[in-house]
Design a protein around this motif. Structure first.
Motif, PDB file in Angstrom:
ATOM      1  N   ASN A   1       0.716  -1.250   0.092  1.00 51.98           N
ATOM      2  CA  ASN A   1      -0.034  -0.099   0.164  1.00 51.98           C
ATOM      3  C   ASN A   1       0.947   1.315  -0.010  1.00 51.98           C
ATOM      4  O   ASN A   1       0.502   2.215  -0.594  1.00 51.98           O
ATOM      5  CB  ASN A   1      -0.896   0.075   1.231  1.00 51.98           C
ATOM      6  CG  ASN A   1      -2.122  -1.162   1.125  1.00 51.98           C
ATOM      7  OD1 ASN A   1      -2.003  -1.520   0.063  1.00 51.98           O
ATOM      8  ND2 ASN A   1      -2.631  -1.459   2.336  1.00 51.98           N
ATOM      9  N   GLU A   2       2.126   1.146   0.945  1.00 50.52           N
ATOM     10  CA  GLU A   2       2.648   2.418   0.865  1.00 50.52           C
ATOM     11  C   GLU A   2       3.601   2.561  -0.397  1.00 50.52           C
ATOM     12  O   GLU A   2       3.702   3.644  -1.076  1.00 50.52           O
ATOM     13  CB  GLU A   2       3.744   2.105   2.273  1.00 50.52           C
ATOM     14  CG  GLU A   2       4.410   3.548   2.509  1.00 50.52           C
ATOM     15  CD  GLU A   2       3.903   4.732   2.622  1.00 50.52           C
ATOM     16  OE1 GLU A   2       2.388   4.692   2.695  1.00 50.52           O
ATOM     17  OE2 GLU A   2       4.338   5.776   2.882  1.00 50.52           O
TER      18      GLU A   2
ATOM     19  N   ARG B   1       2.435   1.533  -3.433  1.00 50.40           N
ATOM     20  CA  ARG B   1       1.414   2.010  -4.453  1.00 50.40           C
ATOM     21  C   ARG B   1       1.266   3.553  -4.141  1.00 50.40           C
ATOM     22  O   ARG B   1       1.237   4.371  -5.005  1.00 50.40           O
ATOM     23  CB  ARG B   1       0.390   1.322  -4.189  1.00 50.40           C
ATOM     24  CG  ARG B   1      -0.801   1.534  -5.165  1.00 50.40           C
ATOM     25  CD  ARG B   1      -2.042   0.617  -5.360  1.00 50.40           C
ATOM     26  NE  ARG B   1      -3.032   1.191  -5.895  1.00 50.40           N
ATOM     27  CZ  ARG B   1      -3.366   1.516  -6.976  1.00 50.40           C
ATOM     28  NH1 ARG B   1      -2.113   0.988  -7.922  1.00 50.40           N
ATOM     29  NH2 ARG B   1      -4.178   1.856  -7.580  1.00 50.40           N
ATOM     30  N   ARG B   2       1.180   3.971  -2.938  1.00 47.96           N
ATOM     31  CA  ARG B   2       0.741   5.480  -2.559  1.00 47.96           C
ATOM     32  C   ARG B   2       2.222   6.272  -3.174  1.00 47.96           C
ATOM     33  O   ARG B   2       2.081   7.256  -3.668  1.00 47.96           O
ATOM     34  CB  ARG B   2       0.738   5.595  -0.975  1.00 47.96           C
ATOM     35  CG  ARG B   2       0.206   7.081  -0.854  1.00 47.96           C
ATOM     36  CD  ARG B   2       0.443   7.161   0.981  1.00 47.96           C
ATOM     37  NE  ARG B   2       1.854   7.391   1.346  1.00 47.96           N
ATOM     38  CZ  ARG B   2       2.565   8.225   1.157  1.00 47.96           C
ATOM     39  NH1 ARG B   2       2.242   9.228   0.477  1.00 47.96           N
ATOM     40  NH2 ARG B   2       3.864   8.200   1.768  1.00 47.96           N
ATOM     41  N   LEU B   3       3.437   5.808  -2.967  1.00 47.64           N
ATOM     42  CA  LEU B   3       4.655   6.503  -3.220  1.00 47.64           C
ATOM     43  C   LEU B   3       4.685   6.700  -5.015  1.00 47.64           C
ATOM     44  O   LEU B   3       4.766   7.866  -5.467  1.00 47.64           O
ATOM     45  CB  LEU B   3       5.882   5.856  -2.885  1.00 47.64           C
ATOM     46  CG  LEU B   3       5.875   6.020  -1.210  1.00 47.64           C
ATOM     47  CD1 LEU B   3       6.951   5.113  -0.732  1.00 47.64           C
ATOM     48  CD2 LEU B   3       6.226   7.489  -0.885  1.00 47.64           C
TER      49      LEU B   3
ATOM     50  N   GLY C   1       2.008   6.874  -6.663  1.00 51.27           N
ATOM     51  CA  GLY C   1       1.163   7.840  -6.655  1.00 51.27           C
ATOM     52  C   GLY C   1       1.587   9.231  -6.690  1.00 51.27           C
ATOM     53  O   GLY C   1       1.302  10.180  -7.644  1.00 51.27           O
ATOM     54  N   VAL C   2       2.387   9.506  -5.898  1.00 48.23           N
ATOM     55  CA  VAL C   2       3.126  10.831  -5.679  1.00 48.23           C
ATOM     56  C   VAL C   2       3.890  11.088  -6.959  1.00 48.23           C
ATOM     57  O   VAL C   2       4.051  12.174  -7.383  1.00 48.23           O
ATOM     58  CB  VAL C   2       3.965  10.578  -4.448  1.00 48.23           C
ATOM     59  CG1 VAL C   2       4.696  12.071  -4.286  1.00 48.23           C
ATOM     60  CG2 VAL C   2       3.092  10.489  -3.152  1.00 48.23           C
TER      61      VAL C   2
END
Ligand SMILES: N[C@@H](CCC(=O)N[C@@H](CS)C(=O)NCC(=O)O)C(=O)O
Length: 234
Positions: A155-156, A158-160, A162-163
């Protein structure tokens, strides 16, 4: 002729060309940051293969250069004041080489700090999170029955991504038209995530087209193609 005999690491990995920058590394995502940088800036250097699979980075000779026991590390025989400069931490090495050569880091102060900010983002977030994901997805951690660590790092990561995706919207490189050490710090990690770690599907890499296009542009650079293979395993 430069004398590097005062450095214990030189006894295990002897310099053939002590007047050149000495790189002690392996072609991992952290290691290739420095080899890509050196290939991009064209500074003469000598690369030594450190076999981390055989714990060579934990030998007394290596620890004398980097007490943290990690590649990459360097000795620049022509450091500040003409004295040899030993250095570890890939982010510090990228900054040092950029400042030494005046390349791949903007001279404008605001743009310079913006670039450094993205290098720190890689060092503090992208590298550690992708690395943990690799451990829990592909290496020893995959045997662990409790999947919460894997989920957390997926999840982390994937979030990164996204950034990065948002940052690359309308930009060729992380700093826009200029390719910088921010790109160099991250290319090897994103390449590794979808390549060696085989985590592309897991993180839904297809949802990040700007990152995919940036990675392709980066990997097309001749210096990157050379850098990701250095140092070669003997
Ligand atoms: N923050 C460090 C991390 C370096 C690092 O984690 N290197 C790994 C390879 S990518 C290593 O040397 N691992 C060997 C070990 O831990 O035994 C940097 O960016 O230089």
């Amino acid at each position: 002729m430069t004398d590097l005999s005062a450095f214990p690491i030189n006894s295990r990995w002897p310099a053939q060309h002590p007047d050149r920058l000495q790189l002690y590394s392996t072609a991992t995502p952290n290691g290739v940051k420095v080899s890509i940088m050196l290939e991009e800036i064209g500074l003469p250097y000598e690369a030594h293969f450190v076999n981390i699979g055989q714990d060579e980075s934990w030998t007394p000779e290596f620890l004398s250069l980097n007490p943290n026991g990690k590649i990459p590390s360097i000795i620049d025989p022509n450091g500040p004041g003409g004295k040899p400069l030993p250095l570890f931490e890939s982010g510090a090495i990228l900054l040092y080489l950029a400042e030494k050569t005046g390349k791949l880091l903007p001279t404008d102060a605001a743009l310079r700090y913006e670039t450094i900010q993205w290098v720190f983002f890689q060092m503090a977030a992208v590298g550690p999170m992708f690395g943990q994901l690799g451990f829990f997805h592909k290496f020893a951690g995959r045997e662990i029955a409790d999947k919460r660590p894997l989920e957390r790092y997926r999840n982390e990561s994937r979030r990164l991504l996204g950034v990065l995706e948002k940052r690359l919207e309308g930009r060729k490189w992380i700093m826009g038209d200029d390719y910088t050490i921010a790109d160099i710090s991250m290319l090897g990690w994103v390449r590794n995530l979808v390549g060696f770690y085989e985590a592309g599907e897991l993180v839904g890499f297809a949802d990040f087209p700007n990152v995919a296009a940036w990675l392709e542009r980066g990997l097309a650079r001749p210096a990157v193609q050379r850098g990701v293979t250095i140092p070669a395993k003997p």
